[in-house]
Design an enzyme around this catalytic site. Structure first.
Site, short mmCIF file in Angstrom:
data_model
loop_
_atom_site.label_atom_id
_atom_site.label_comp_id
_atom_site.label_asym_id
_atom_site.label_seq_id
_atom_site.Cartn_x
_atom_site.Cartn_y
_atom_site.Cartn_z
N CYS A 38 0.86 -1.19 0.00
CA CYS A 38 0.00 0.00 0.00
C CYS A 38 0.89 1.24 0.00
O CYS A 38 2.04 1.19 0.45
CB CYS A 38 -0.85 -0.03 1.27
N THR A 40 0.67 3.50 2.05
CA THR A 40 1.02 3.69 3.47
C THR A 40 2.32 2.96 3.80
O THR A 40 3.18 3.49 4.51
CB THR A 40 -0.12 3.16 4.37
N HIS A 43 5.16 4.98 2.57
CA HIS A 43 5.47 6.09 3.49
C HIS A 43 6.31 5.57 4.67
O HIS A 43 7.27 6.22 5.11
CB HIS A 43 4.19 6.72 4.06
N HIS A 63 -0.75 -4.46 5.69
CA HIS A 63 -2.14 -4.73 6.08
C HIS A 63 -3.00 -5.25 4.94
O HIS A 63 -4.18 -5.49 5.12
CB HIS A 63 -2.78 -3.45 6.66
#
Ligand code: NAD
Ligand code: ZN
EC number: 1.1.1.103
Length: 341
Positions: A38, A40, A43, A63
């Site tokens: 993802c 995320t 990041h 996740h």
């Protein structure tokens, strides 16, 4: 077990041997088959400002996953060893007002798998059984590994009635492209998607939607080509970019509706008078509805929604750095990591 761990507060990830998580009485243990990366996770890998302020270390990240159940606690019902499952990465409290009302995606105490608690980039994942989704064995496991972001796309796209409507999507990242396919499938008339990245726009073209490179063409020009006289009925903001959001706002039909998934920076400003005088509705979207979104994405795939072209790269988890590099290059759709030999 092996896991991809943010070991220390700096750029990178490390393959570590960590203990297999303990299974509580209401938990399910899943042997991970595939995960997808993802934004995320990127990041966190890059260790940007958000990540450094949010992620405690050490942390097993990730996740987006699919796997099979290998064990569960004494109070778990409805699951069996061997079941093919994915799961909701937002762990909710179960006792706040929204949880009690069945609006679990609006829980005020949400904690994130692979963000606030041990994640899915590991050989085994333990989450509460109330977060586990039974998968259709007929759906490809690559696709199932992307159910979390597909859920973002479905939740956002189905927030407003799309039948016969003209839909503008800003941002042809993996989620924007998935949302374009969902909007077509849901019965929209024109689906237009913008980006500034050729690779992503080419990927979006495979979904049969109209693409706009906003560095070369205006949204107004595309509206003229399509014979659209007024504006878009529904906007799906999926870029997190302030210019894109303002451009969307300028091309909405009066009374138009915008669902915002993209995470805007703290300094984003908009012309509020466009919202007021044009009667625009703006709805923020976080995560997926538990589990109505999961039901809808399953049934849309069962009835022909095809997101396979958005999955562009596959790596073994031991080659995770190649996956993060290609995500960082902008020349990828979804990147899937396999945890099987
Ligand atoms: P992504 O970063 O891969 O895609 C964003 C796309 O926007 C990129 O392709 C980028 O080139 C494009 N873009 C940048 N500037 C643009 C401009 N001026 N005009 C048009 N396009 C532009 O992200 P993604 O994984 O597809 O996710 C989409 C967004 O949703 C991100 O902002 C992400 O942080 C956010 N997100 C929110 C939630 C939530 O629960 N609210 C969940 C997941 C992702
Ligand atoms: Zn709650």
């Amino acid at each position: 077990m092996h896991a991809l761990v943010k070991k220390t507060p700096e750029k990178g990830l490390w393959i570590e041997d960590v203990p297999i998580p303990q299974v509580g009485s209401t938990d399910v243990m899943i042997k991970i088959m595939k995960t997808s990366i993802c934004g995320t996770d990127v990041h966190i890998y890059n260790w940007d400002k958000w990540a450094s302020e949010t992620i405690p270390t050490p942390m097993v990240i990730g996740h987006e996953f699919v796997g099979r159940i290998v064990g569960f606690g004494d109070h778990v019902k409805g699951f069996h060893v061997g079941d093919l499952v994915s799961g909701e990465g937002h762990i909710v409290c179960g006792h706040c007002r929204n949880c009690l009302a069945g609006r679990r995606h609006l829980c005020i105490n949400t904690s994130g798998v692979g963000v606030n608690r041990s994640g899915a980039f590991a050989e085994y994942l333990v989450i509460p059984s109330t977060n586990v989704w039974h998968c259709d064995e007929g759906i490809d496991t690559d696709i199932l590994s992307c159910f979390d972001p597909l859920g973002n796309a479905v939740h956002t796209a189905l927030s407003f009635d799309l039948v016969g409507e003209d839909v503008l999507i800003t941002g042809a990242g993996p989620i924007g492209i998935m949302a374009s396919a969902v909007a077509k499938k849901a019965g929209a008339r024109h689906v237009v998607i913008t980006d500034i990245n050729d690779y992503r726009l080419d990927l979006a073209k495979k979904m049969g939607v109209v693409t706009v490179d906003v560095t070369k063409q205006t949204i107004k020009q595309v509206m003229d080509d399509l014979g659209m006289k007024e504006g878009f009925d529904v906007g799906l903001e999926m870029s997190g970019n302030a210019l894109a959001f303002n451009d969307m706002l300028a091309h909405m039909e009066h009374g138009g509706k915008i669902a915002m998934l993209g995470i805007q920076g703290p300094d984003t400003t908009i012309d509020w008078n466009k919202v007021v005088f044009n009667g625009i509705t703006i709805k923020g979207i976080y995560g997926r509805e538990m589990f109505e979104t999961w039901y809808k994405m399953t049934s849309m795939i069962q009835s022909g929604l095809d997101i396979a072209p958005i999955i562009t790269h596959h790596y073994h988890y031991t080659d995770f750095e190649k996956g993060f590099d290609v995500m960082n290059s902008g020349k990828s759709g979804k990147v899937v990591l396999t945890w099987e030999d």
